[in-house]
Design a protein around this motif. Structure first.
Motif, mmCIF file in Angstrom:
data_model
loop_
_atom_site.group_PDB
_atom_site.id
_atom_site.type_symbol
_atom_site.label_atom_id
_atom_site.label_comp_id
_atom_site.label_asym_id
_atom_site.label_seq_id
_atom_site.Cartn_x
_atom_site.Cartn_y
_atom_site.Cartn_z
ATOM 1 N N ALA A 214 0.835 -1.208 0.000
ATOM 2 C CA ALA A 214 0.000 0.000 0.000
ATOM 3 C C ALA A 214 0.872 1.262 0.000
ATOM 4 O O ALA A 214 0.586 2.224 -0.719
ATOM 5 C CB ALA A 214 -0.933 -0.003 1.207
ATOM 6 N N ARG A 215 1.950 1.258 0.778
ATOM 7 C CA ARG A 215 2.833 2.441 0.868
ATOM 8 C C ARG A 215 3.470 2.780 -0.471
ATOM 9 O O ARG A 215 3.923 3.898 -0.679
ATOM 10 C CB ARG A 215 3.925 2.206 1.909
ATOM 11 C CG ARG A 215 3.374 2.271 3.314
ATOM 12 C CD ARG A 215 4.461 2.045 4.337
ATOM 13 N NE ARG A 215 3.926 2.281 5.661
ATOM 14 C CZ ARG A 215 4.609 2.095 6.782
ATOM 15 N NH1 ARG A 215 5.856 1.664 6.734
ATOM 16 N NH2 ARG A 215 4.038 2.334 7.947
ATOM 17 N N ASP A 216 3.555 1.776 -1.365
ATOM 18 C CA ASP A 216 4.095 2.003 -2.708
ATOM 19 C C ASP A 216 2.959 2.125 -3.726
ATOM 20 O O ASP A 216 3.159 1.866 -4.915
ATOM 21 C CB ASP A 216 5.013 0.841 -3.123
ATOM 22 C CG ASP A 216 6.208 0.694 -2.207
ATOM 23 O OD1 ASP A 216 6.644 1.712 -1.637
ATOM 24 O OD2 ASP A 216 6.691 -0.451 -2.037
ATOM 25 N N ALA A 217 1.777 2.471 -3.240
ATOM 26 C CA ALA A 217 0.592 2.572 -4.109
ATOM 27 C C ALA A 217 0.395 1.278 -4.905
ATOM 28 O O ALA A 217 -0.069 1.300 -6.039
ATOM 29 C CB ALA A 217 0.684 3.789 -5.031
ATOM 30 N N PHE A 218 0.772 0.155 -4.280
ATOM 31 C CA PHE A 218 0.595 -1.191 -4.848
ATOM 32 C C PHE A 218 1.441 -1.460 -6.088
ATOM 33 O O PHE A 218 1.125 -2.353 -6.868
ATOM 34 C CB PHE A 218 -0.892 -1.482 -5.120
ATOM 35 C CG PHE A 218 -1.717 -1.564 -3.864
ATOM 36 C CD1 PHE A 218 -1.491 -2.555 -2.917
ATOM 37 C CD2 PHE A 218 -2.712 -0.623 -3.610
ATOM 38 C CE1 PHE A 218 -2.239 -2.616 -1.753
ATOM 39 C CE2 PHE A 218 -3.467 -0.681 -2.444
ATOM 40 C CZ PHE A 218 -3.235 -1.679 -1.520
ATOM 41 N N ARG A 219 2.522 -0.659 -6.274
ATOM 42 C CA ARG A 219 3.467 -1.003 -7.350
ATOM 43 C C ARG A 219 4.226 -2.259 -6.928
ATOM 44 O O ARG A 219 4.600 -2.387 -5.759
ATOM 45 C CB ARG A 219 4.451 0.149 -7.594
ATOM 46 C CG ARG A 219 3.892 1.266 -8.473
ATOM 47 C CD ARG A 219 4.946 2.322 -8.722
ATOM 48 N NE ARG A 219 5.342 2.990 -7.481
ATOM 49 C CZ ARG A 219 4.686 4.042 -6.964
ATOM 50 N NH1 ARG A 219 3.648 4.566 -7.589
ATOM 51 N NH2 ARG A 219 5.084 4.583 -5.827
ATOM 52 N N PRO A 220 4.465 -3.178 -7.851
ATOM 53 C CA PRO A 220 5.117 -4.435 -7.455
ATOM 54 C C PRO A 220 6.551 -4.234 -6.979
ATOM 55 O O PRO A 220 7.313 -3.479 -7.594
ATOM 56 C CB PRO A 220 5.086 -5.286 -8.729
ATOM 57 C CG PRO A 220 4.797 -4.349 -9.843
ATOM 58 C CD PRO A 220 4.098 -3.155 -9.273
ATOM 59 N N GLY A 221 6.903 -4.867 -5.878
ATOM 60 C CA GLY A 221 8.270 -4.838 -5.364
ATOM 61 C C GLY A 221 9.045 -6.033 -5.894
ATOM 62 O O GLY A 221 8.499 -6.834 -6.657
ATOM 63 N N PRO A 222 10.318 -6.162 -5.489
ATOM 64 C CA PRO A 222 11.116 -7.303 -5.955
ATOM 65 C C PRO A 222 10.502 -8.628 -5.501
ATOM 66 O O PRO A 222 10.023 -8.737 -4.367
ATOM 67 C CB PRO A 222 12.484 -7.086 -5.296
ATOM 68 C CG PRO A 222 12.417 -5.819 -4.533
ATOM 69 C CD PRO A 222 11.039 -5.252 -4.606
ATOM 70 N N GLU A 223 10.541 -9.600 -6.401
ATOM 71 C CA GLU A 223 9.941 -10.900 -6.097
ATOM 72 C C GLU A 223 10.640 -11.584 -4.920
ATOM 73 O O GLU A 223 11.834 -11.412 -4.709
ATOM 74 C CB GLU A 223 10.040 -11.818 -7.325
ATOM 75 C CG GLU A 223 9.087 -11.426 -8.438
ATOM 76 C CD GLU A 223 9.163 -12.367 -9.631
ATOM 77 O OE1 GLU A 223 10.117 -13.179 -9.682
ATOM 78 O OE2 GLU A 223 8.278 -12.281 -10.496
#
Ligand SMILES: [Zn+2]
Length: 328
Positions: free
Chosen positions: A129-138
């Motif tokens: 949520a803090r990244d506006a739901f942008r995908p982080g590293p797998e």
């Protein structure tokens, strides 16, 4: 005997599929499928830690928004597992909304999403949520083939069925139950203590009888405890099967997933008199569902996912399935 899991369909058999599984003490819950979740309370939705979605047909996935709506304002991790393409599907659903109010000071809620592909769980994609739901590293997942969740008390297994597209079926398997017989323990001159926990773990792991166990100062072989002091019984098994064509390969997978299950939740979409429709839409008929349950030796059969064409005779599908399950 206390059950590890209490399960119930979230809707009536003519409505959206979904199974709510409350784990012991009501501290945690699991969902199989995400149909309309309106019947679940906010408290129930708040308890869900893991969600397993069979496939992305709308009646199995439409509840995602309700889940996200309630959860994204509370801290914590929510894991979601689905078939190939699932990560993109979840991201597309999220992308339908504006998230400009989310930022570094938002609640720390994160979705971990993974796909079962070729029998194995792939890596987790974190959507924070803090990244506006942008995908982080797998994040790598390292589970044996066919396992999508491994917990000290239970595992969740998954198998892909053919529904034109892959549709996942799931089973919850409780670990071996190891109960202590207090009187037998006393007769061996042993007392209850923290040593019991590793001893139980060794039994669950199938350790050899000659394994020495420090039973609170006195060393005894594991076999003695296994034979005299512990009651060992298989754990609860619960299977969920939906949206599958009736053919040999699916039947074999369903029967092996449901083998010996205490509860089998299985779709019964058409009456067998409409088996041609079932074949055309790649769904099971009630009789086929019952026959599979019989072959698997399940204790309790619960049918769902009924076609609305039978709304004027609502009990017929379950009756047909139960009859087939009894071999009638
Ligand atoms: Zn369906």
């Amino acid at each position: 005997m206390t059950w590890l899991a209490q399960s119930r369909l979230i809707n009536g058999p003519f409505e959206d599929p979904g199974l709510f599984i409350d784990l012991r003490f009501g501290s945690r819950a699991i969902l199989f499928d995400l149909g309309d979740l309106s019947t679940l309370s906010a408290r129930e939705i708040a308890r869900v830690s893991d969600v397993f979605v069979s496939h992305r047909h709308m009646d199995h996935f439409v509840g995602f928004d309700q889940l996200l709506r309630l959860r994204h304002t509370r801290p914590g991790t929510l894991r979601l597992v689905g078939p190939p393409g699932f990560v993109d599907g979840v991201r597309a659903r999220i992308a339908g909304y504006s998230w400009n109010l989310l930022g570094p000071r938002s609640v720390d809620f994160v979705l971990h999403v993974a796909e079962l592909s070729k029998g194995r769980l792939g890596p987790w994609t974190p959507l924070r949520a803090r990244d506006a739901f942008r995908p982080g590293p797998e994040i790598a997942s390292d589970l044996p083939e066919g396992v999508v969740l491994s917990d000290p008390d239970f595992t969740i297994e998954a198998v892909a069925l053919d529904h034109g597209i892959p549709s996942l079926a799931f089973a919850l398997q409780e670990q071996l139950r190891v109960n202590v017989r207090a009187e037998a323990l006393a007769a061996l001159g042993l007392s209850v203590g923290p040593w019991l926990r590793p001893a139980k773990t060794a039994i669950r792991a199938g350790a050899p009888d000659d394994l020495p166990v420090d039973a609170g100062g006195k060393v005894v072989p594991l076999g003695l405890l296994r034979e005299r002091a512990f009651l060992v019984a298989p754990g609860q098994r619960l299977a969920y099967v939906t949206d599958a064509a009736f053919h040999a390969e699916n039947a074999e997978r369903i029967v092996s997933l449901a083998r010996g299950a205490d509860d089998l939740y299985i779709e019964a979409v058409f009456l067998h008199e409409d088996a041609d429709l079932g074949a055309d839409r790649r769904h099971l008929t009630a009789r086929q569902a019952g026959e599979l349950a019989r072959e698997a030796g399940v204790h309790r059969l619960v049918t769902f996912h009924h076609s609305p064409r039978y709304l004027d005779r609502p009990g017929d599908l379950d009756r047909e399935a139960q009859r087939a399950a009894r071999g009638e």
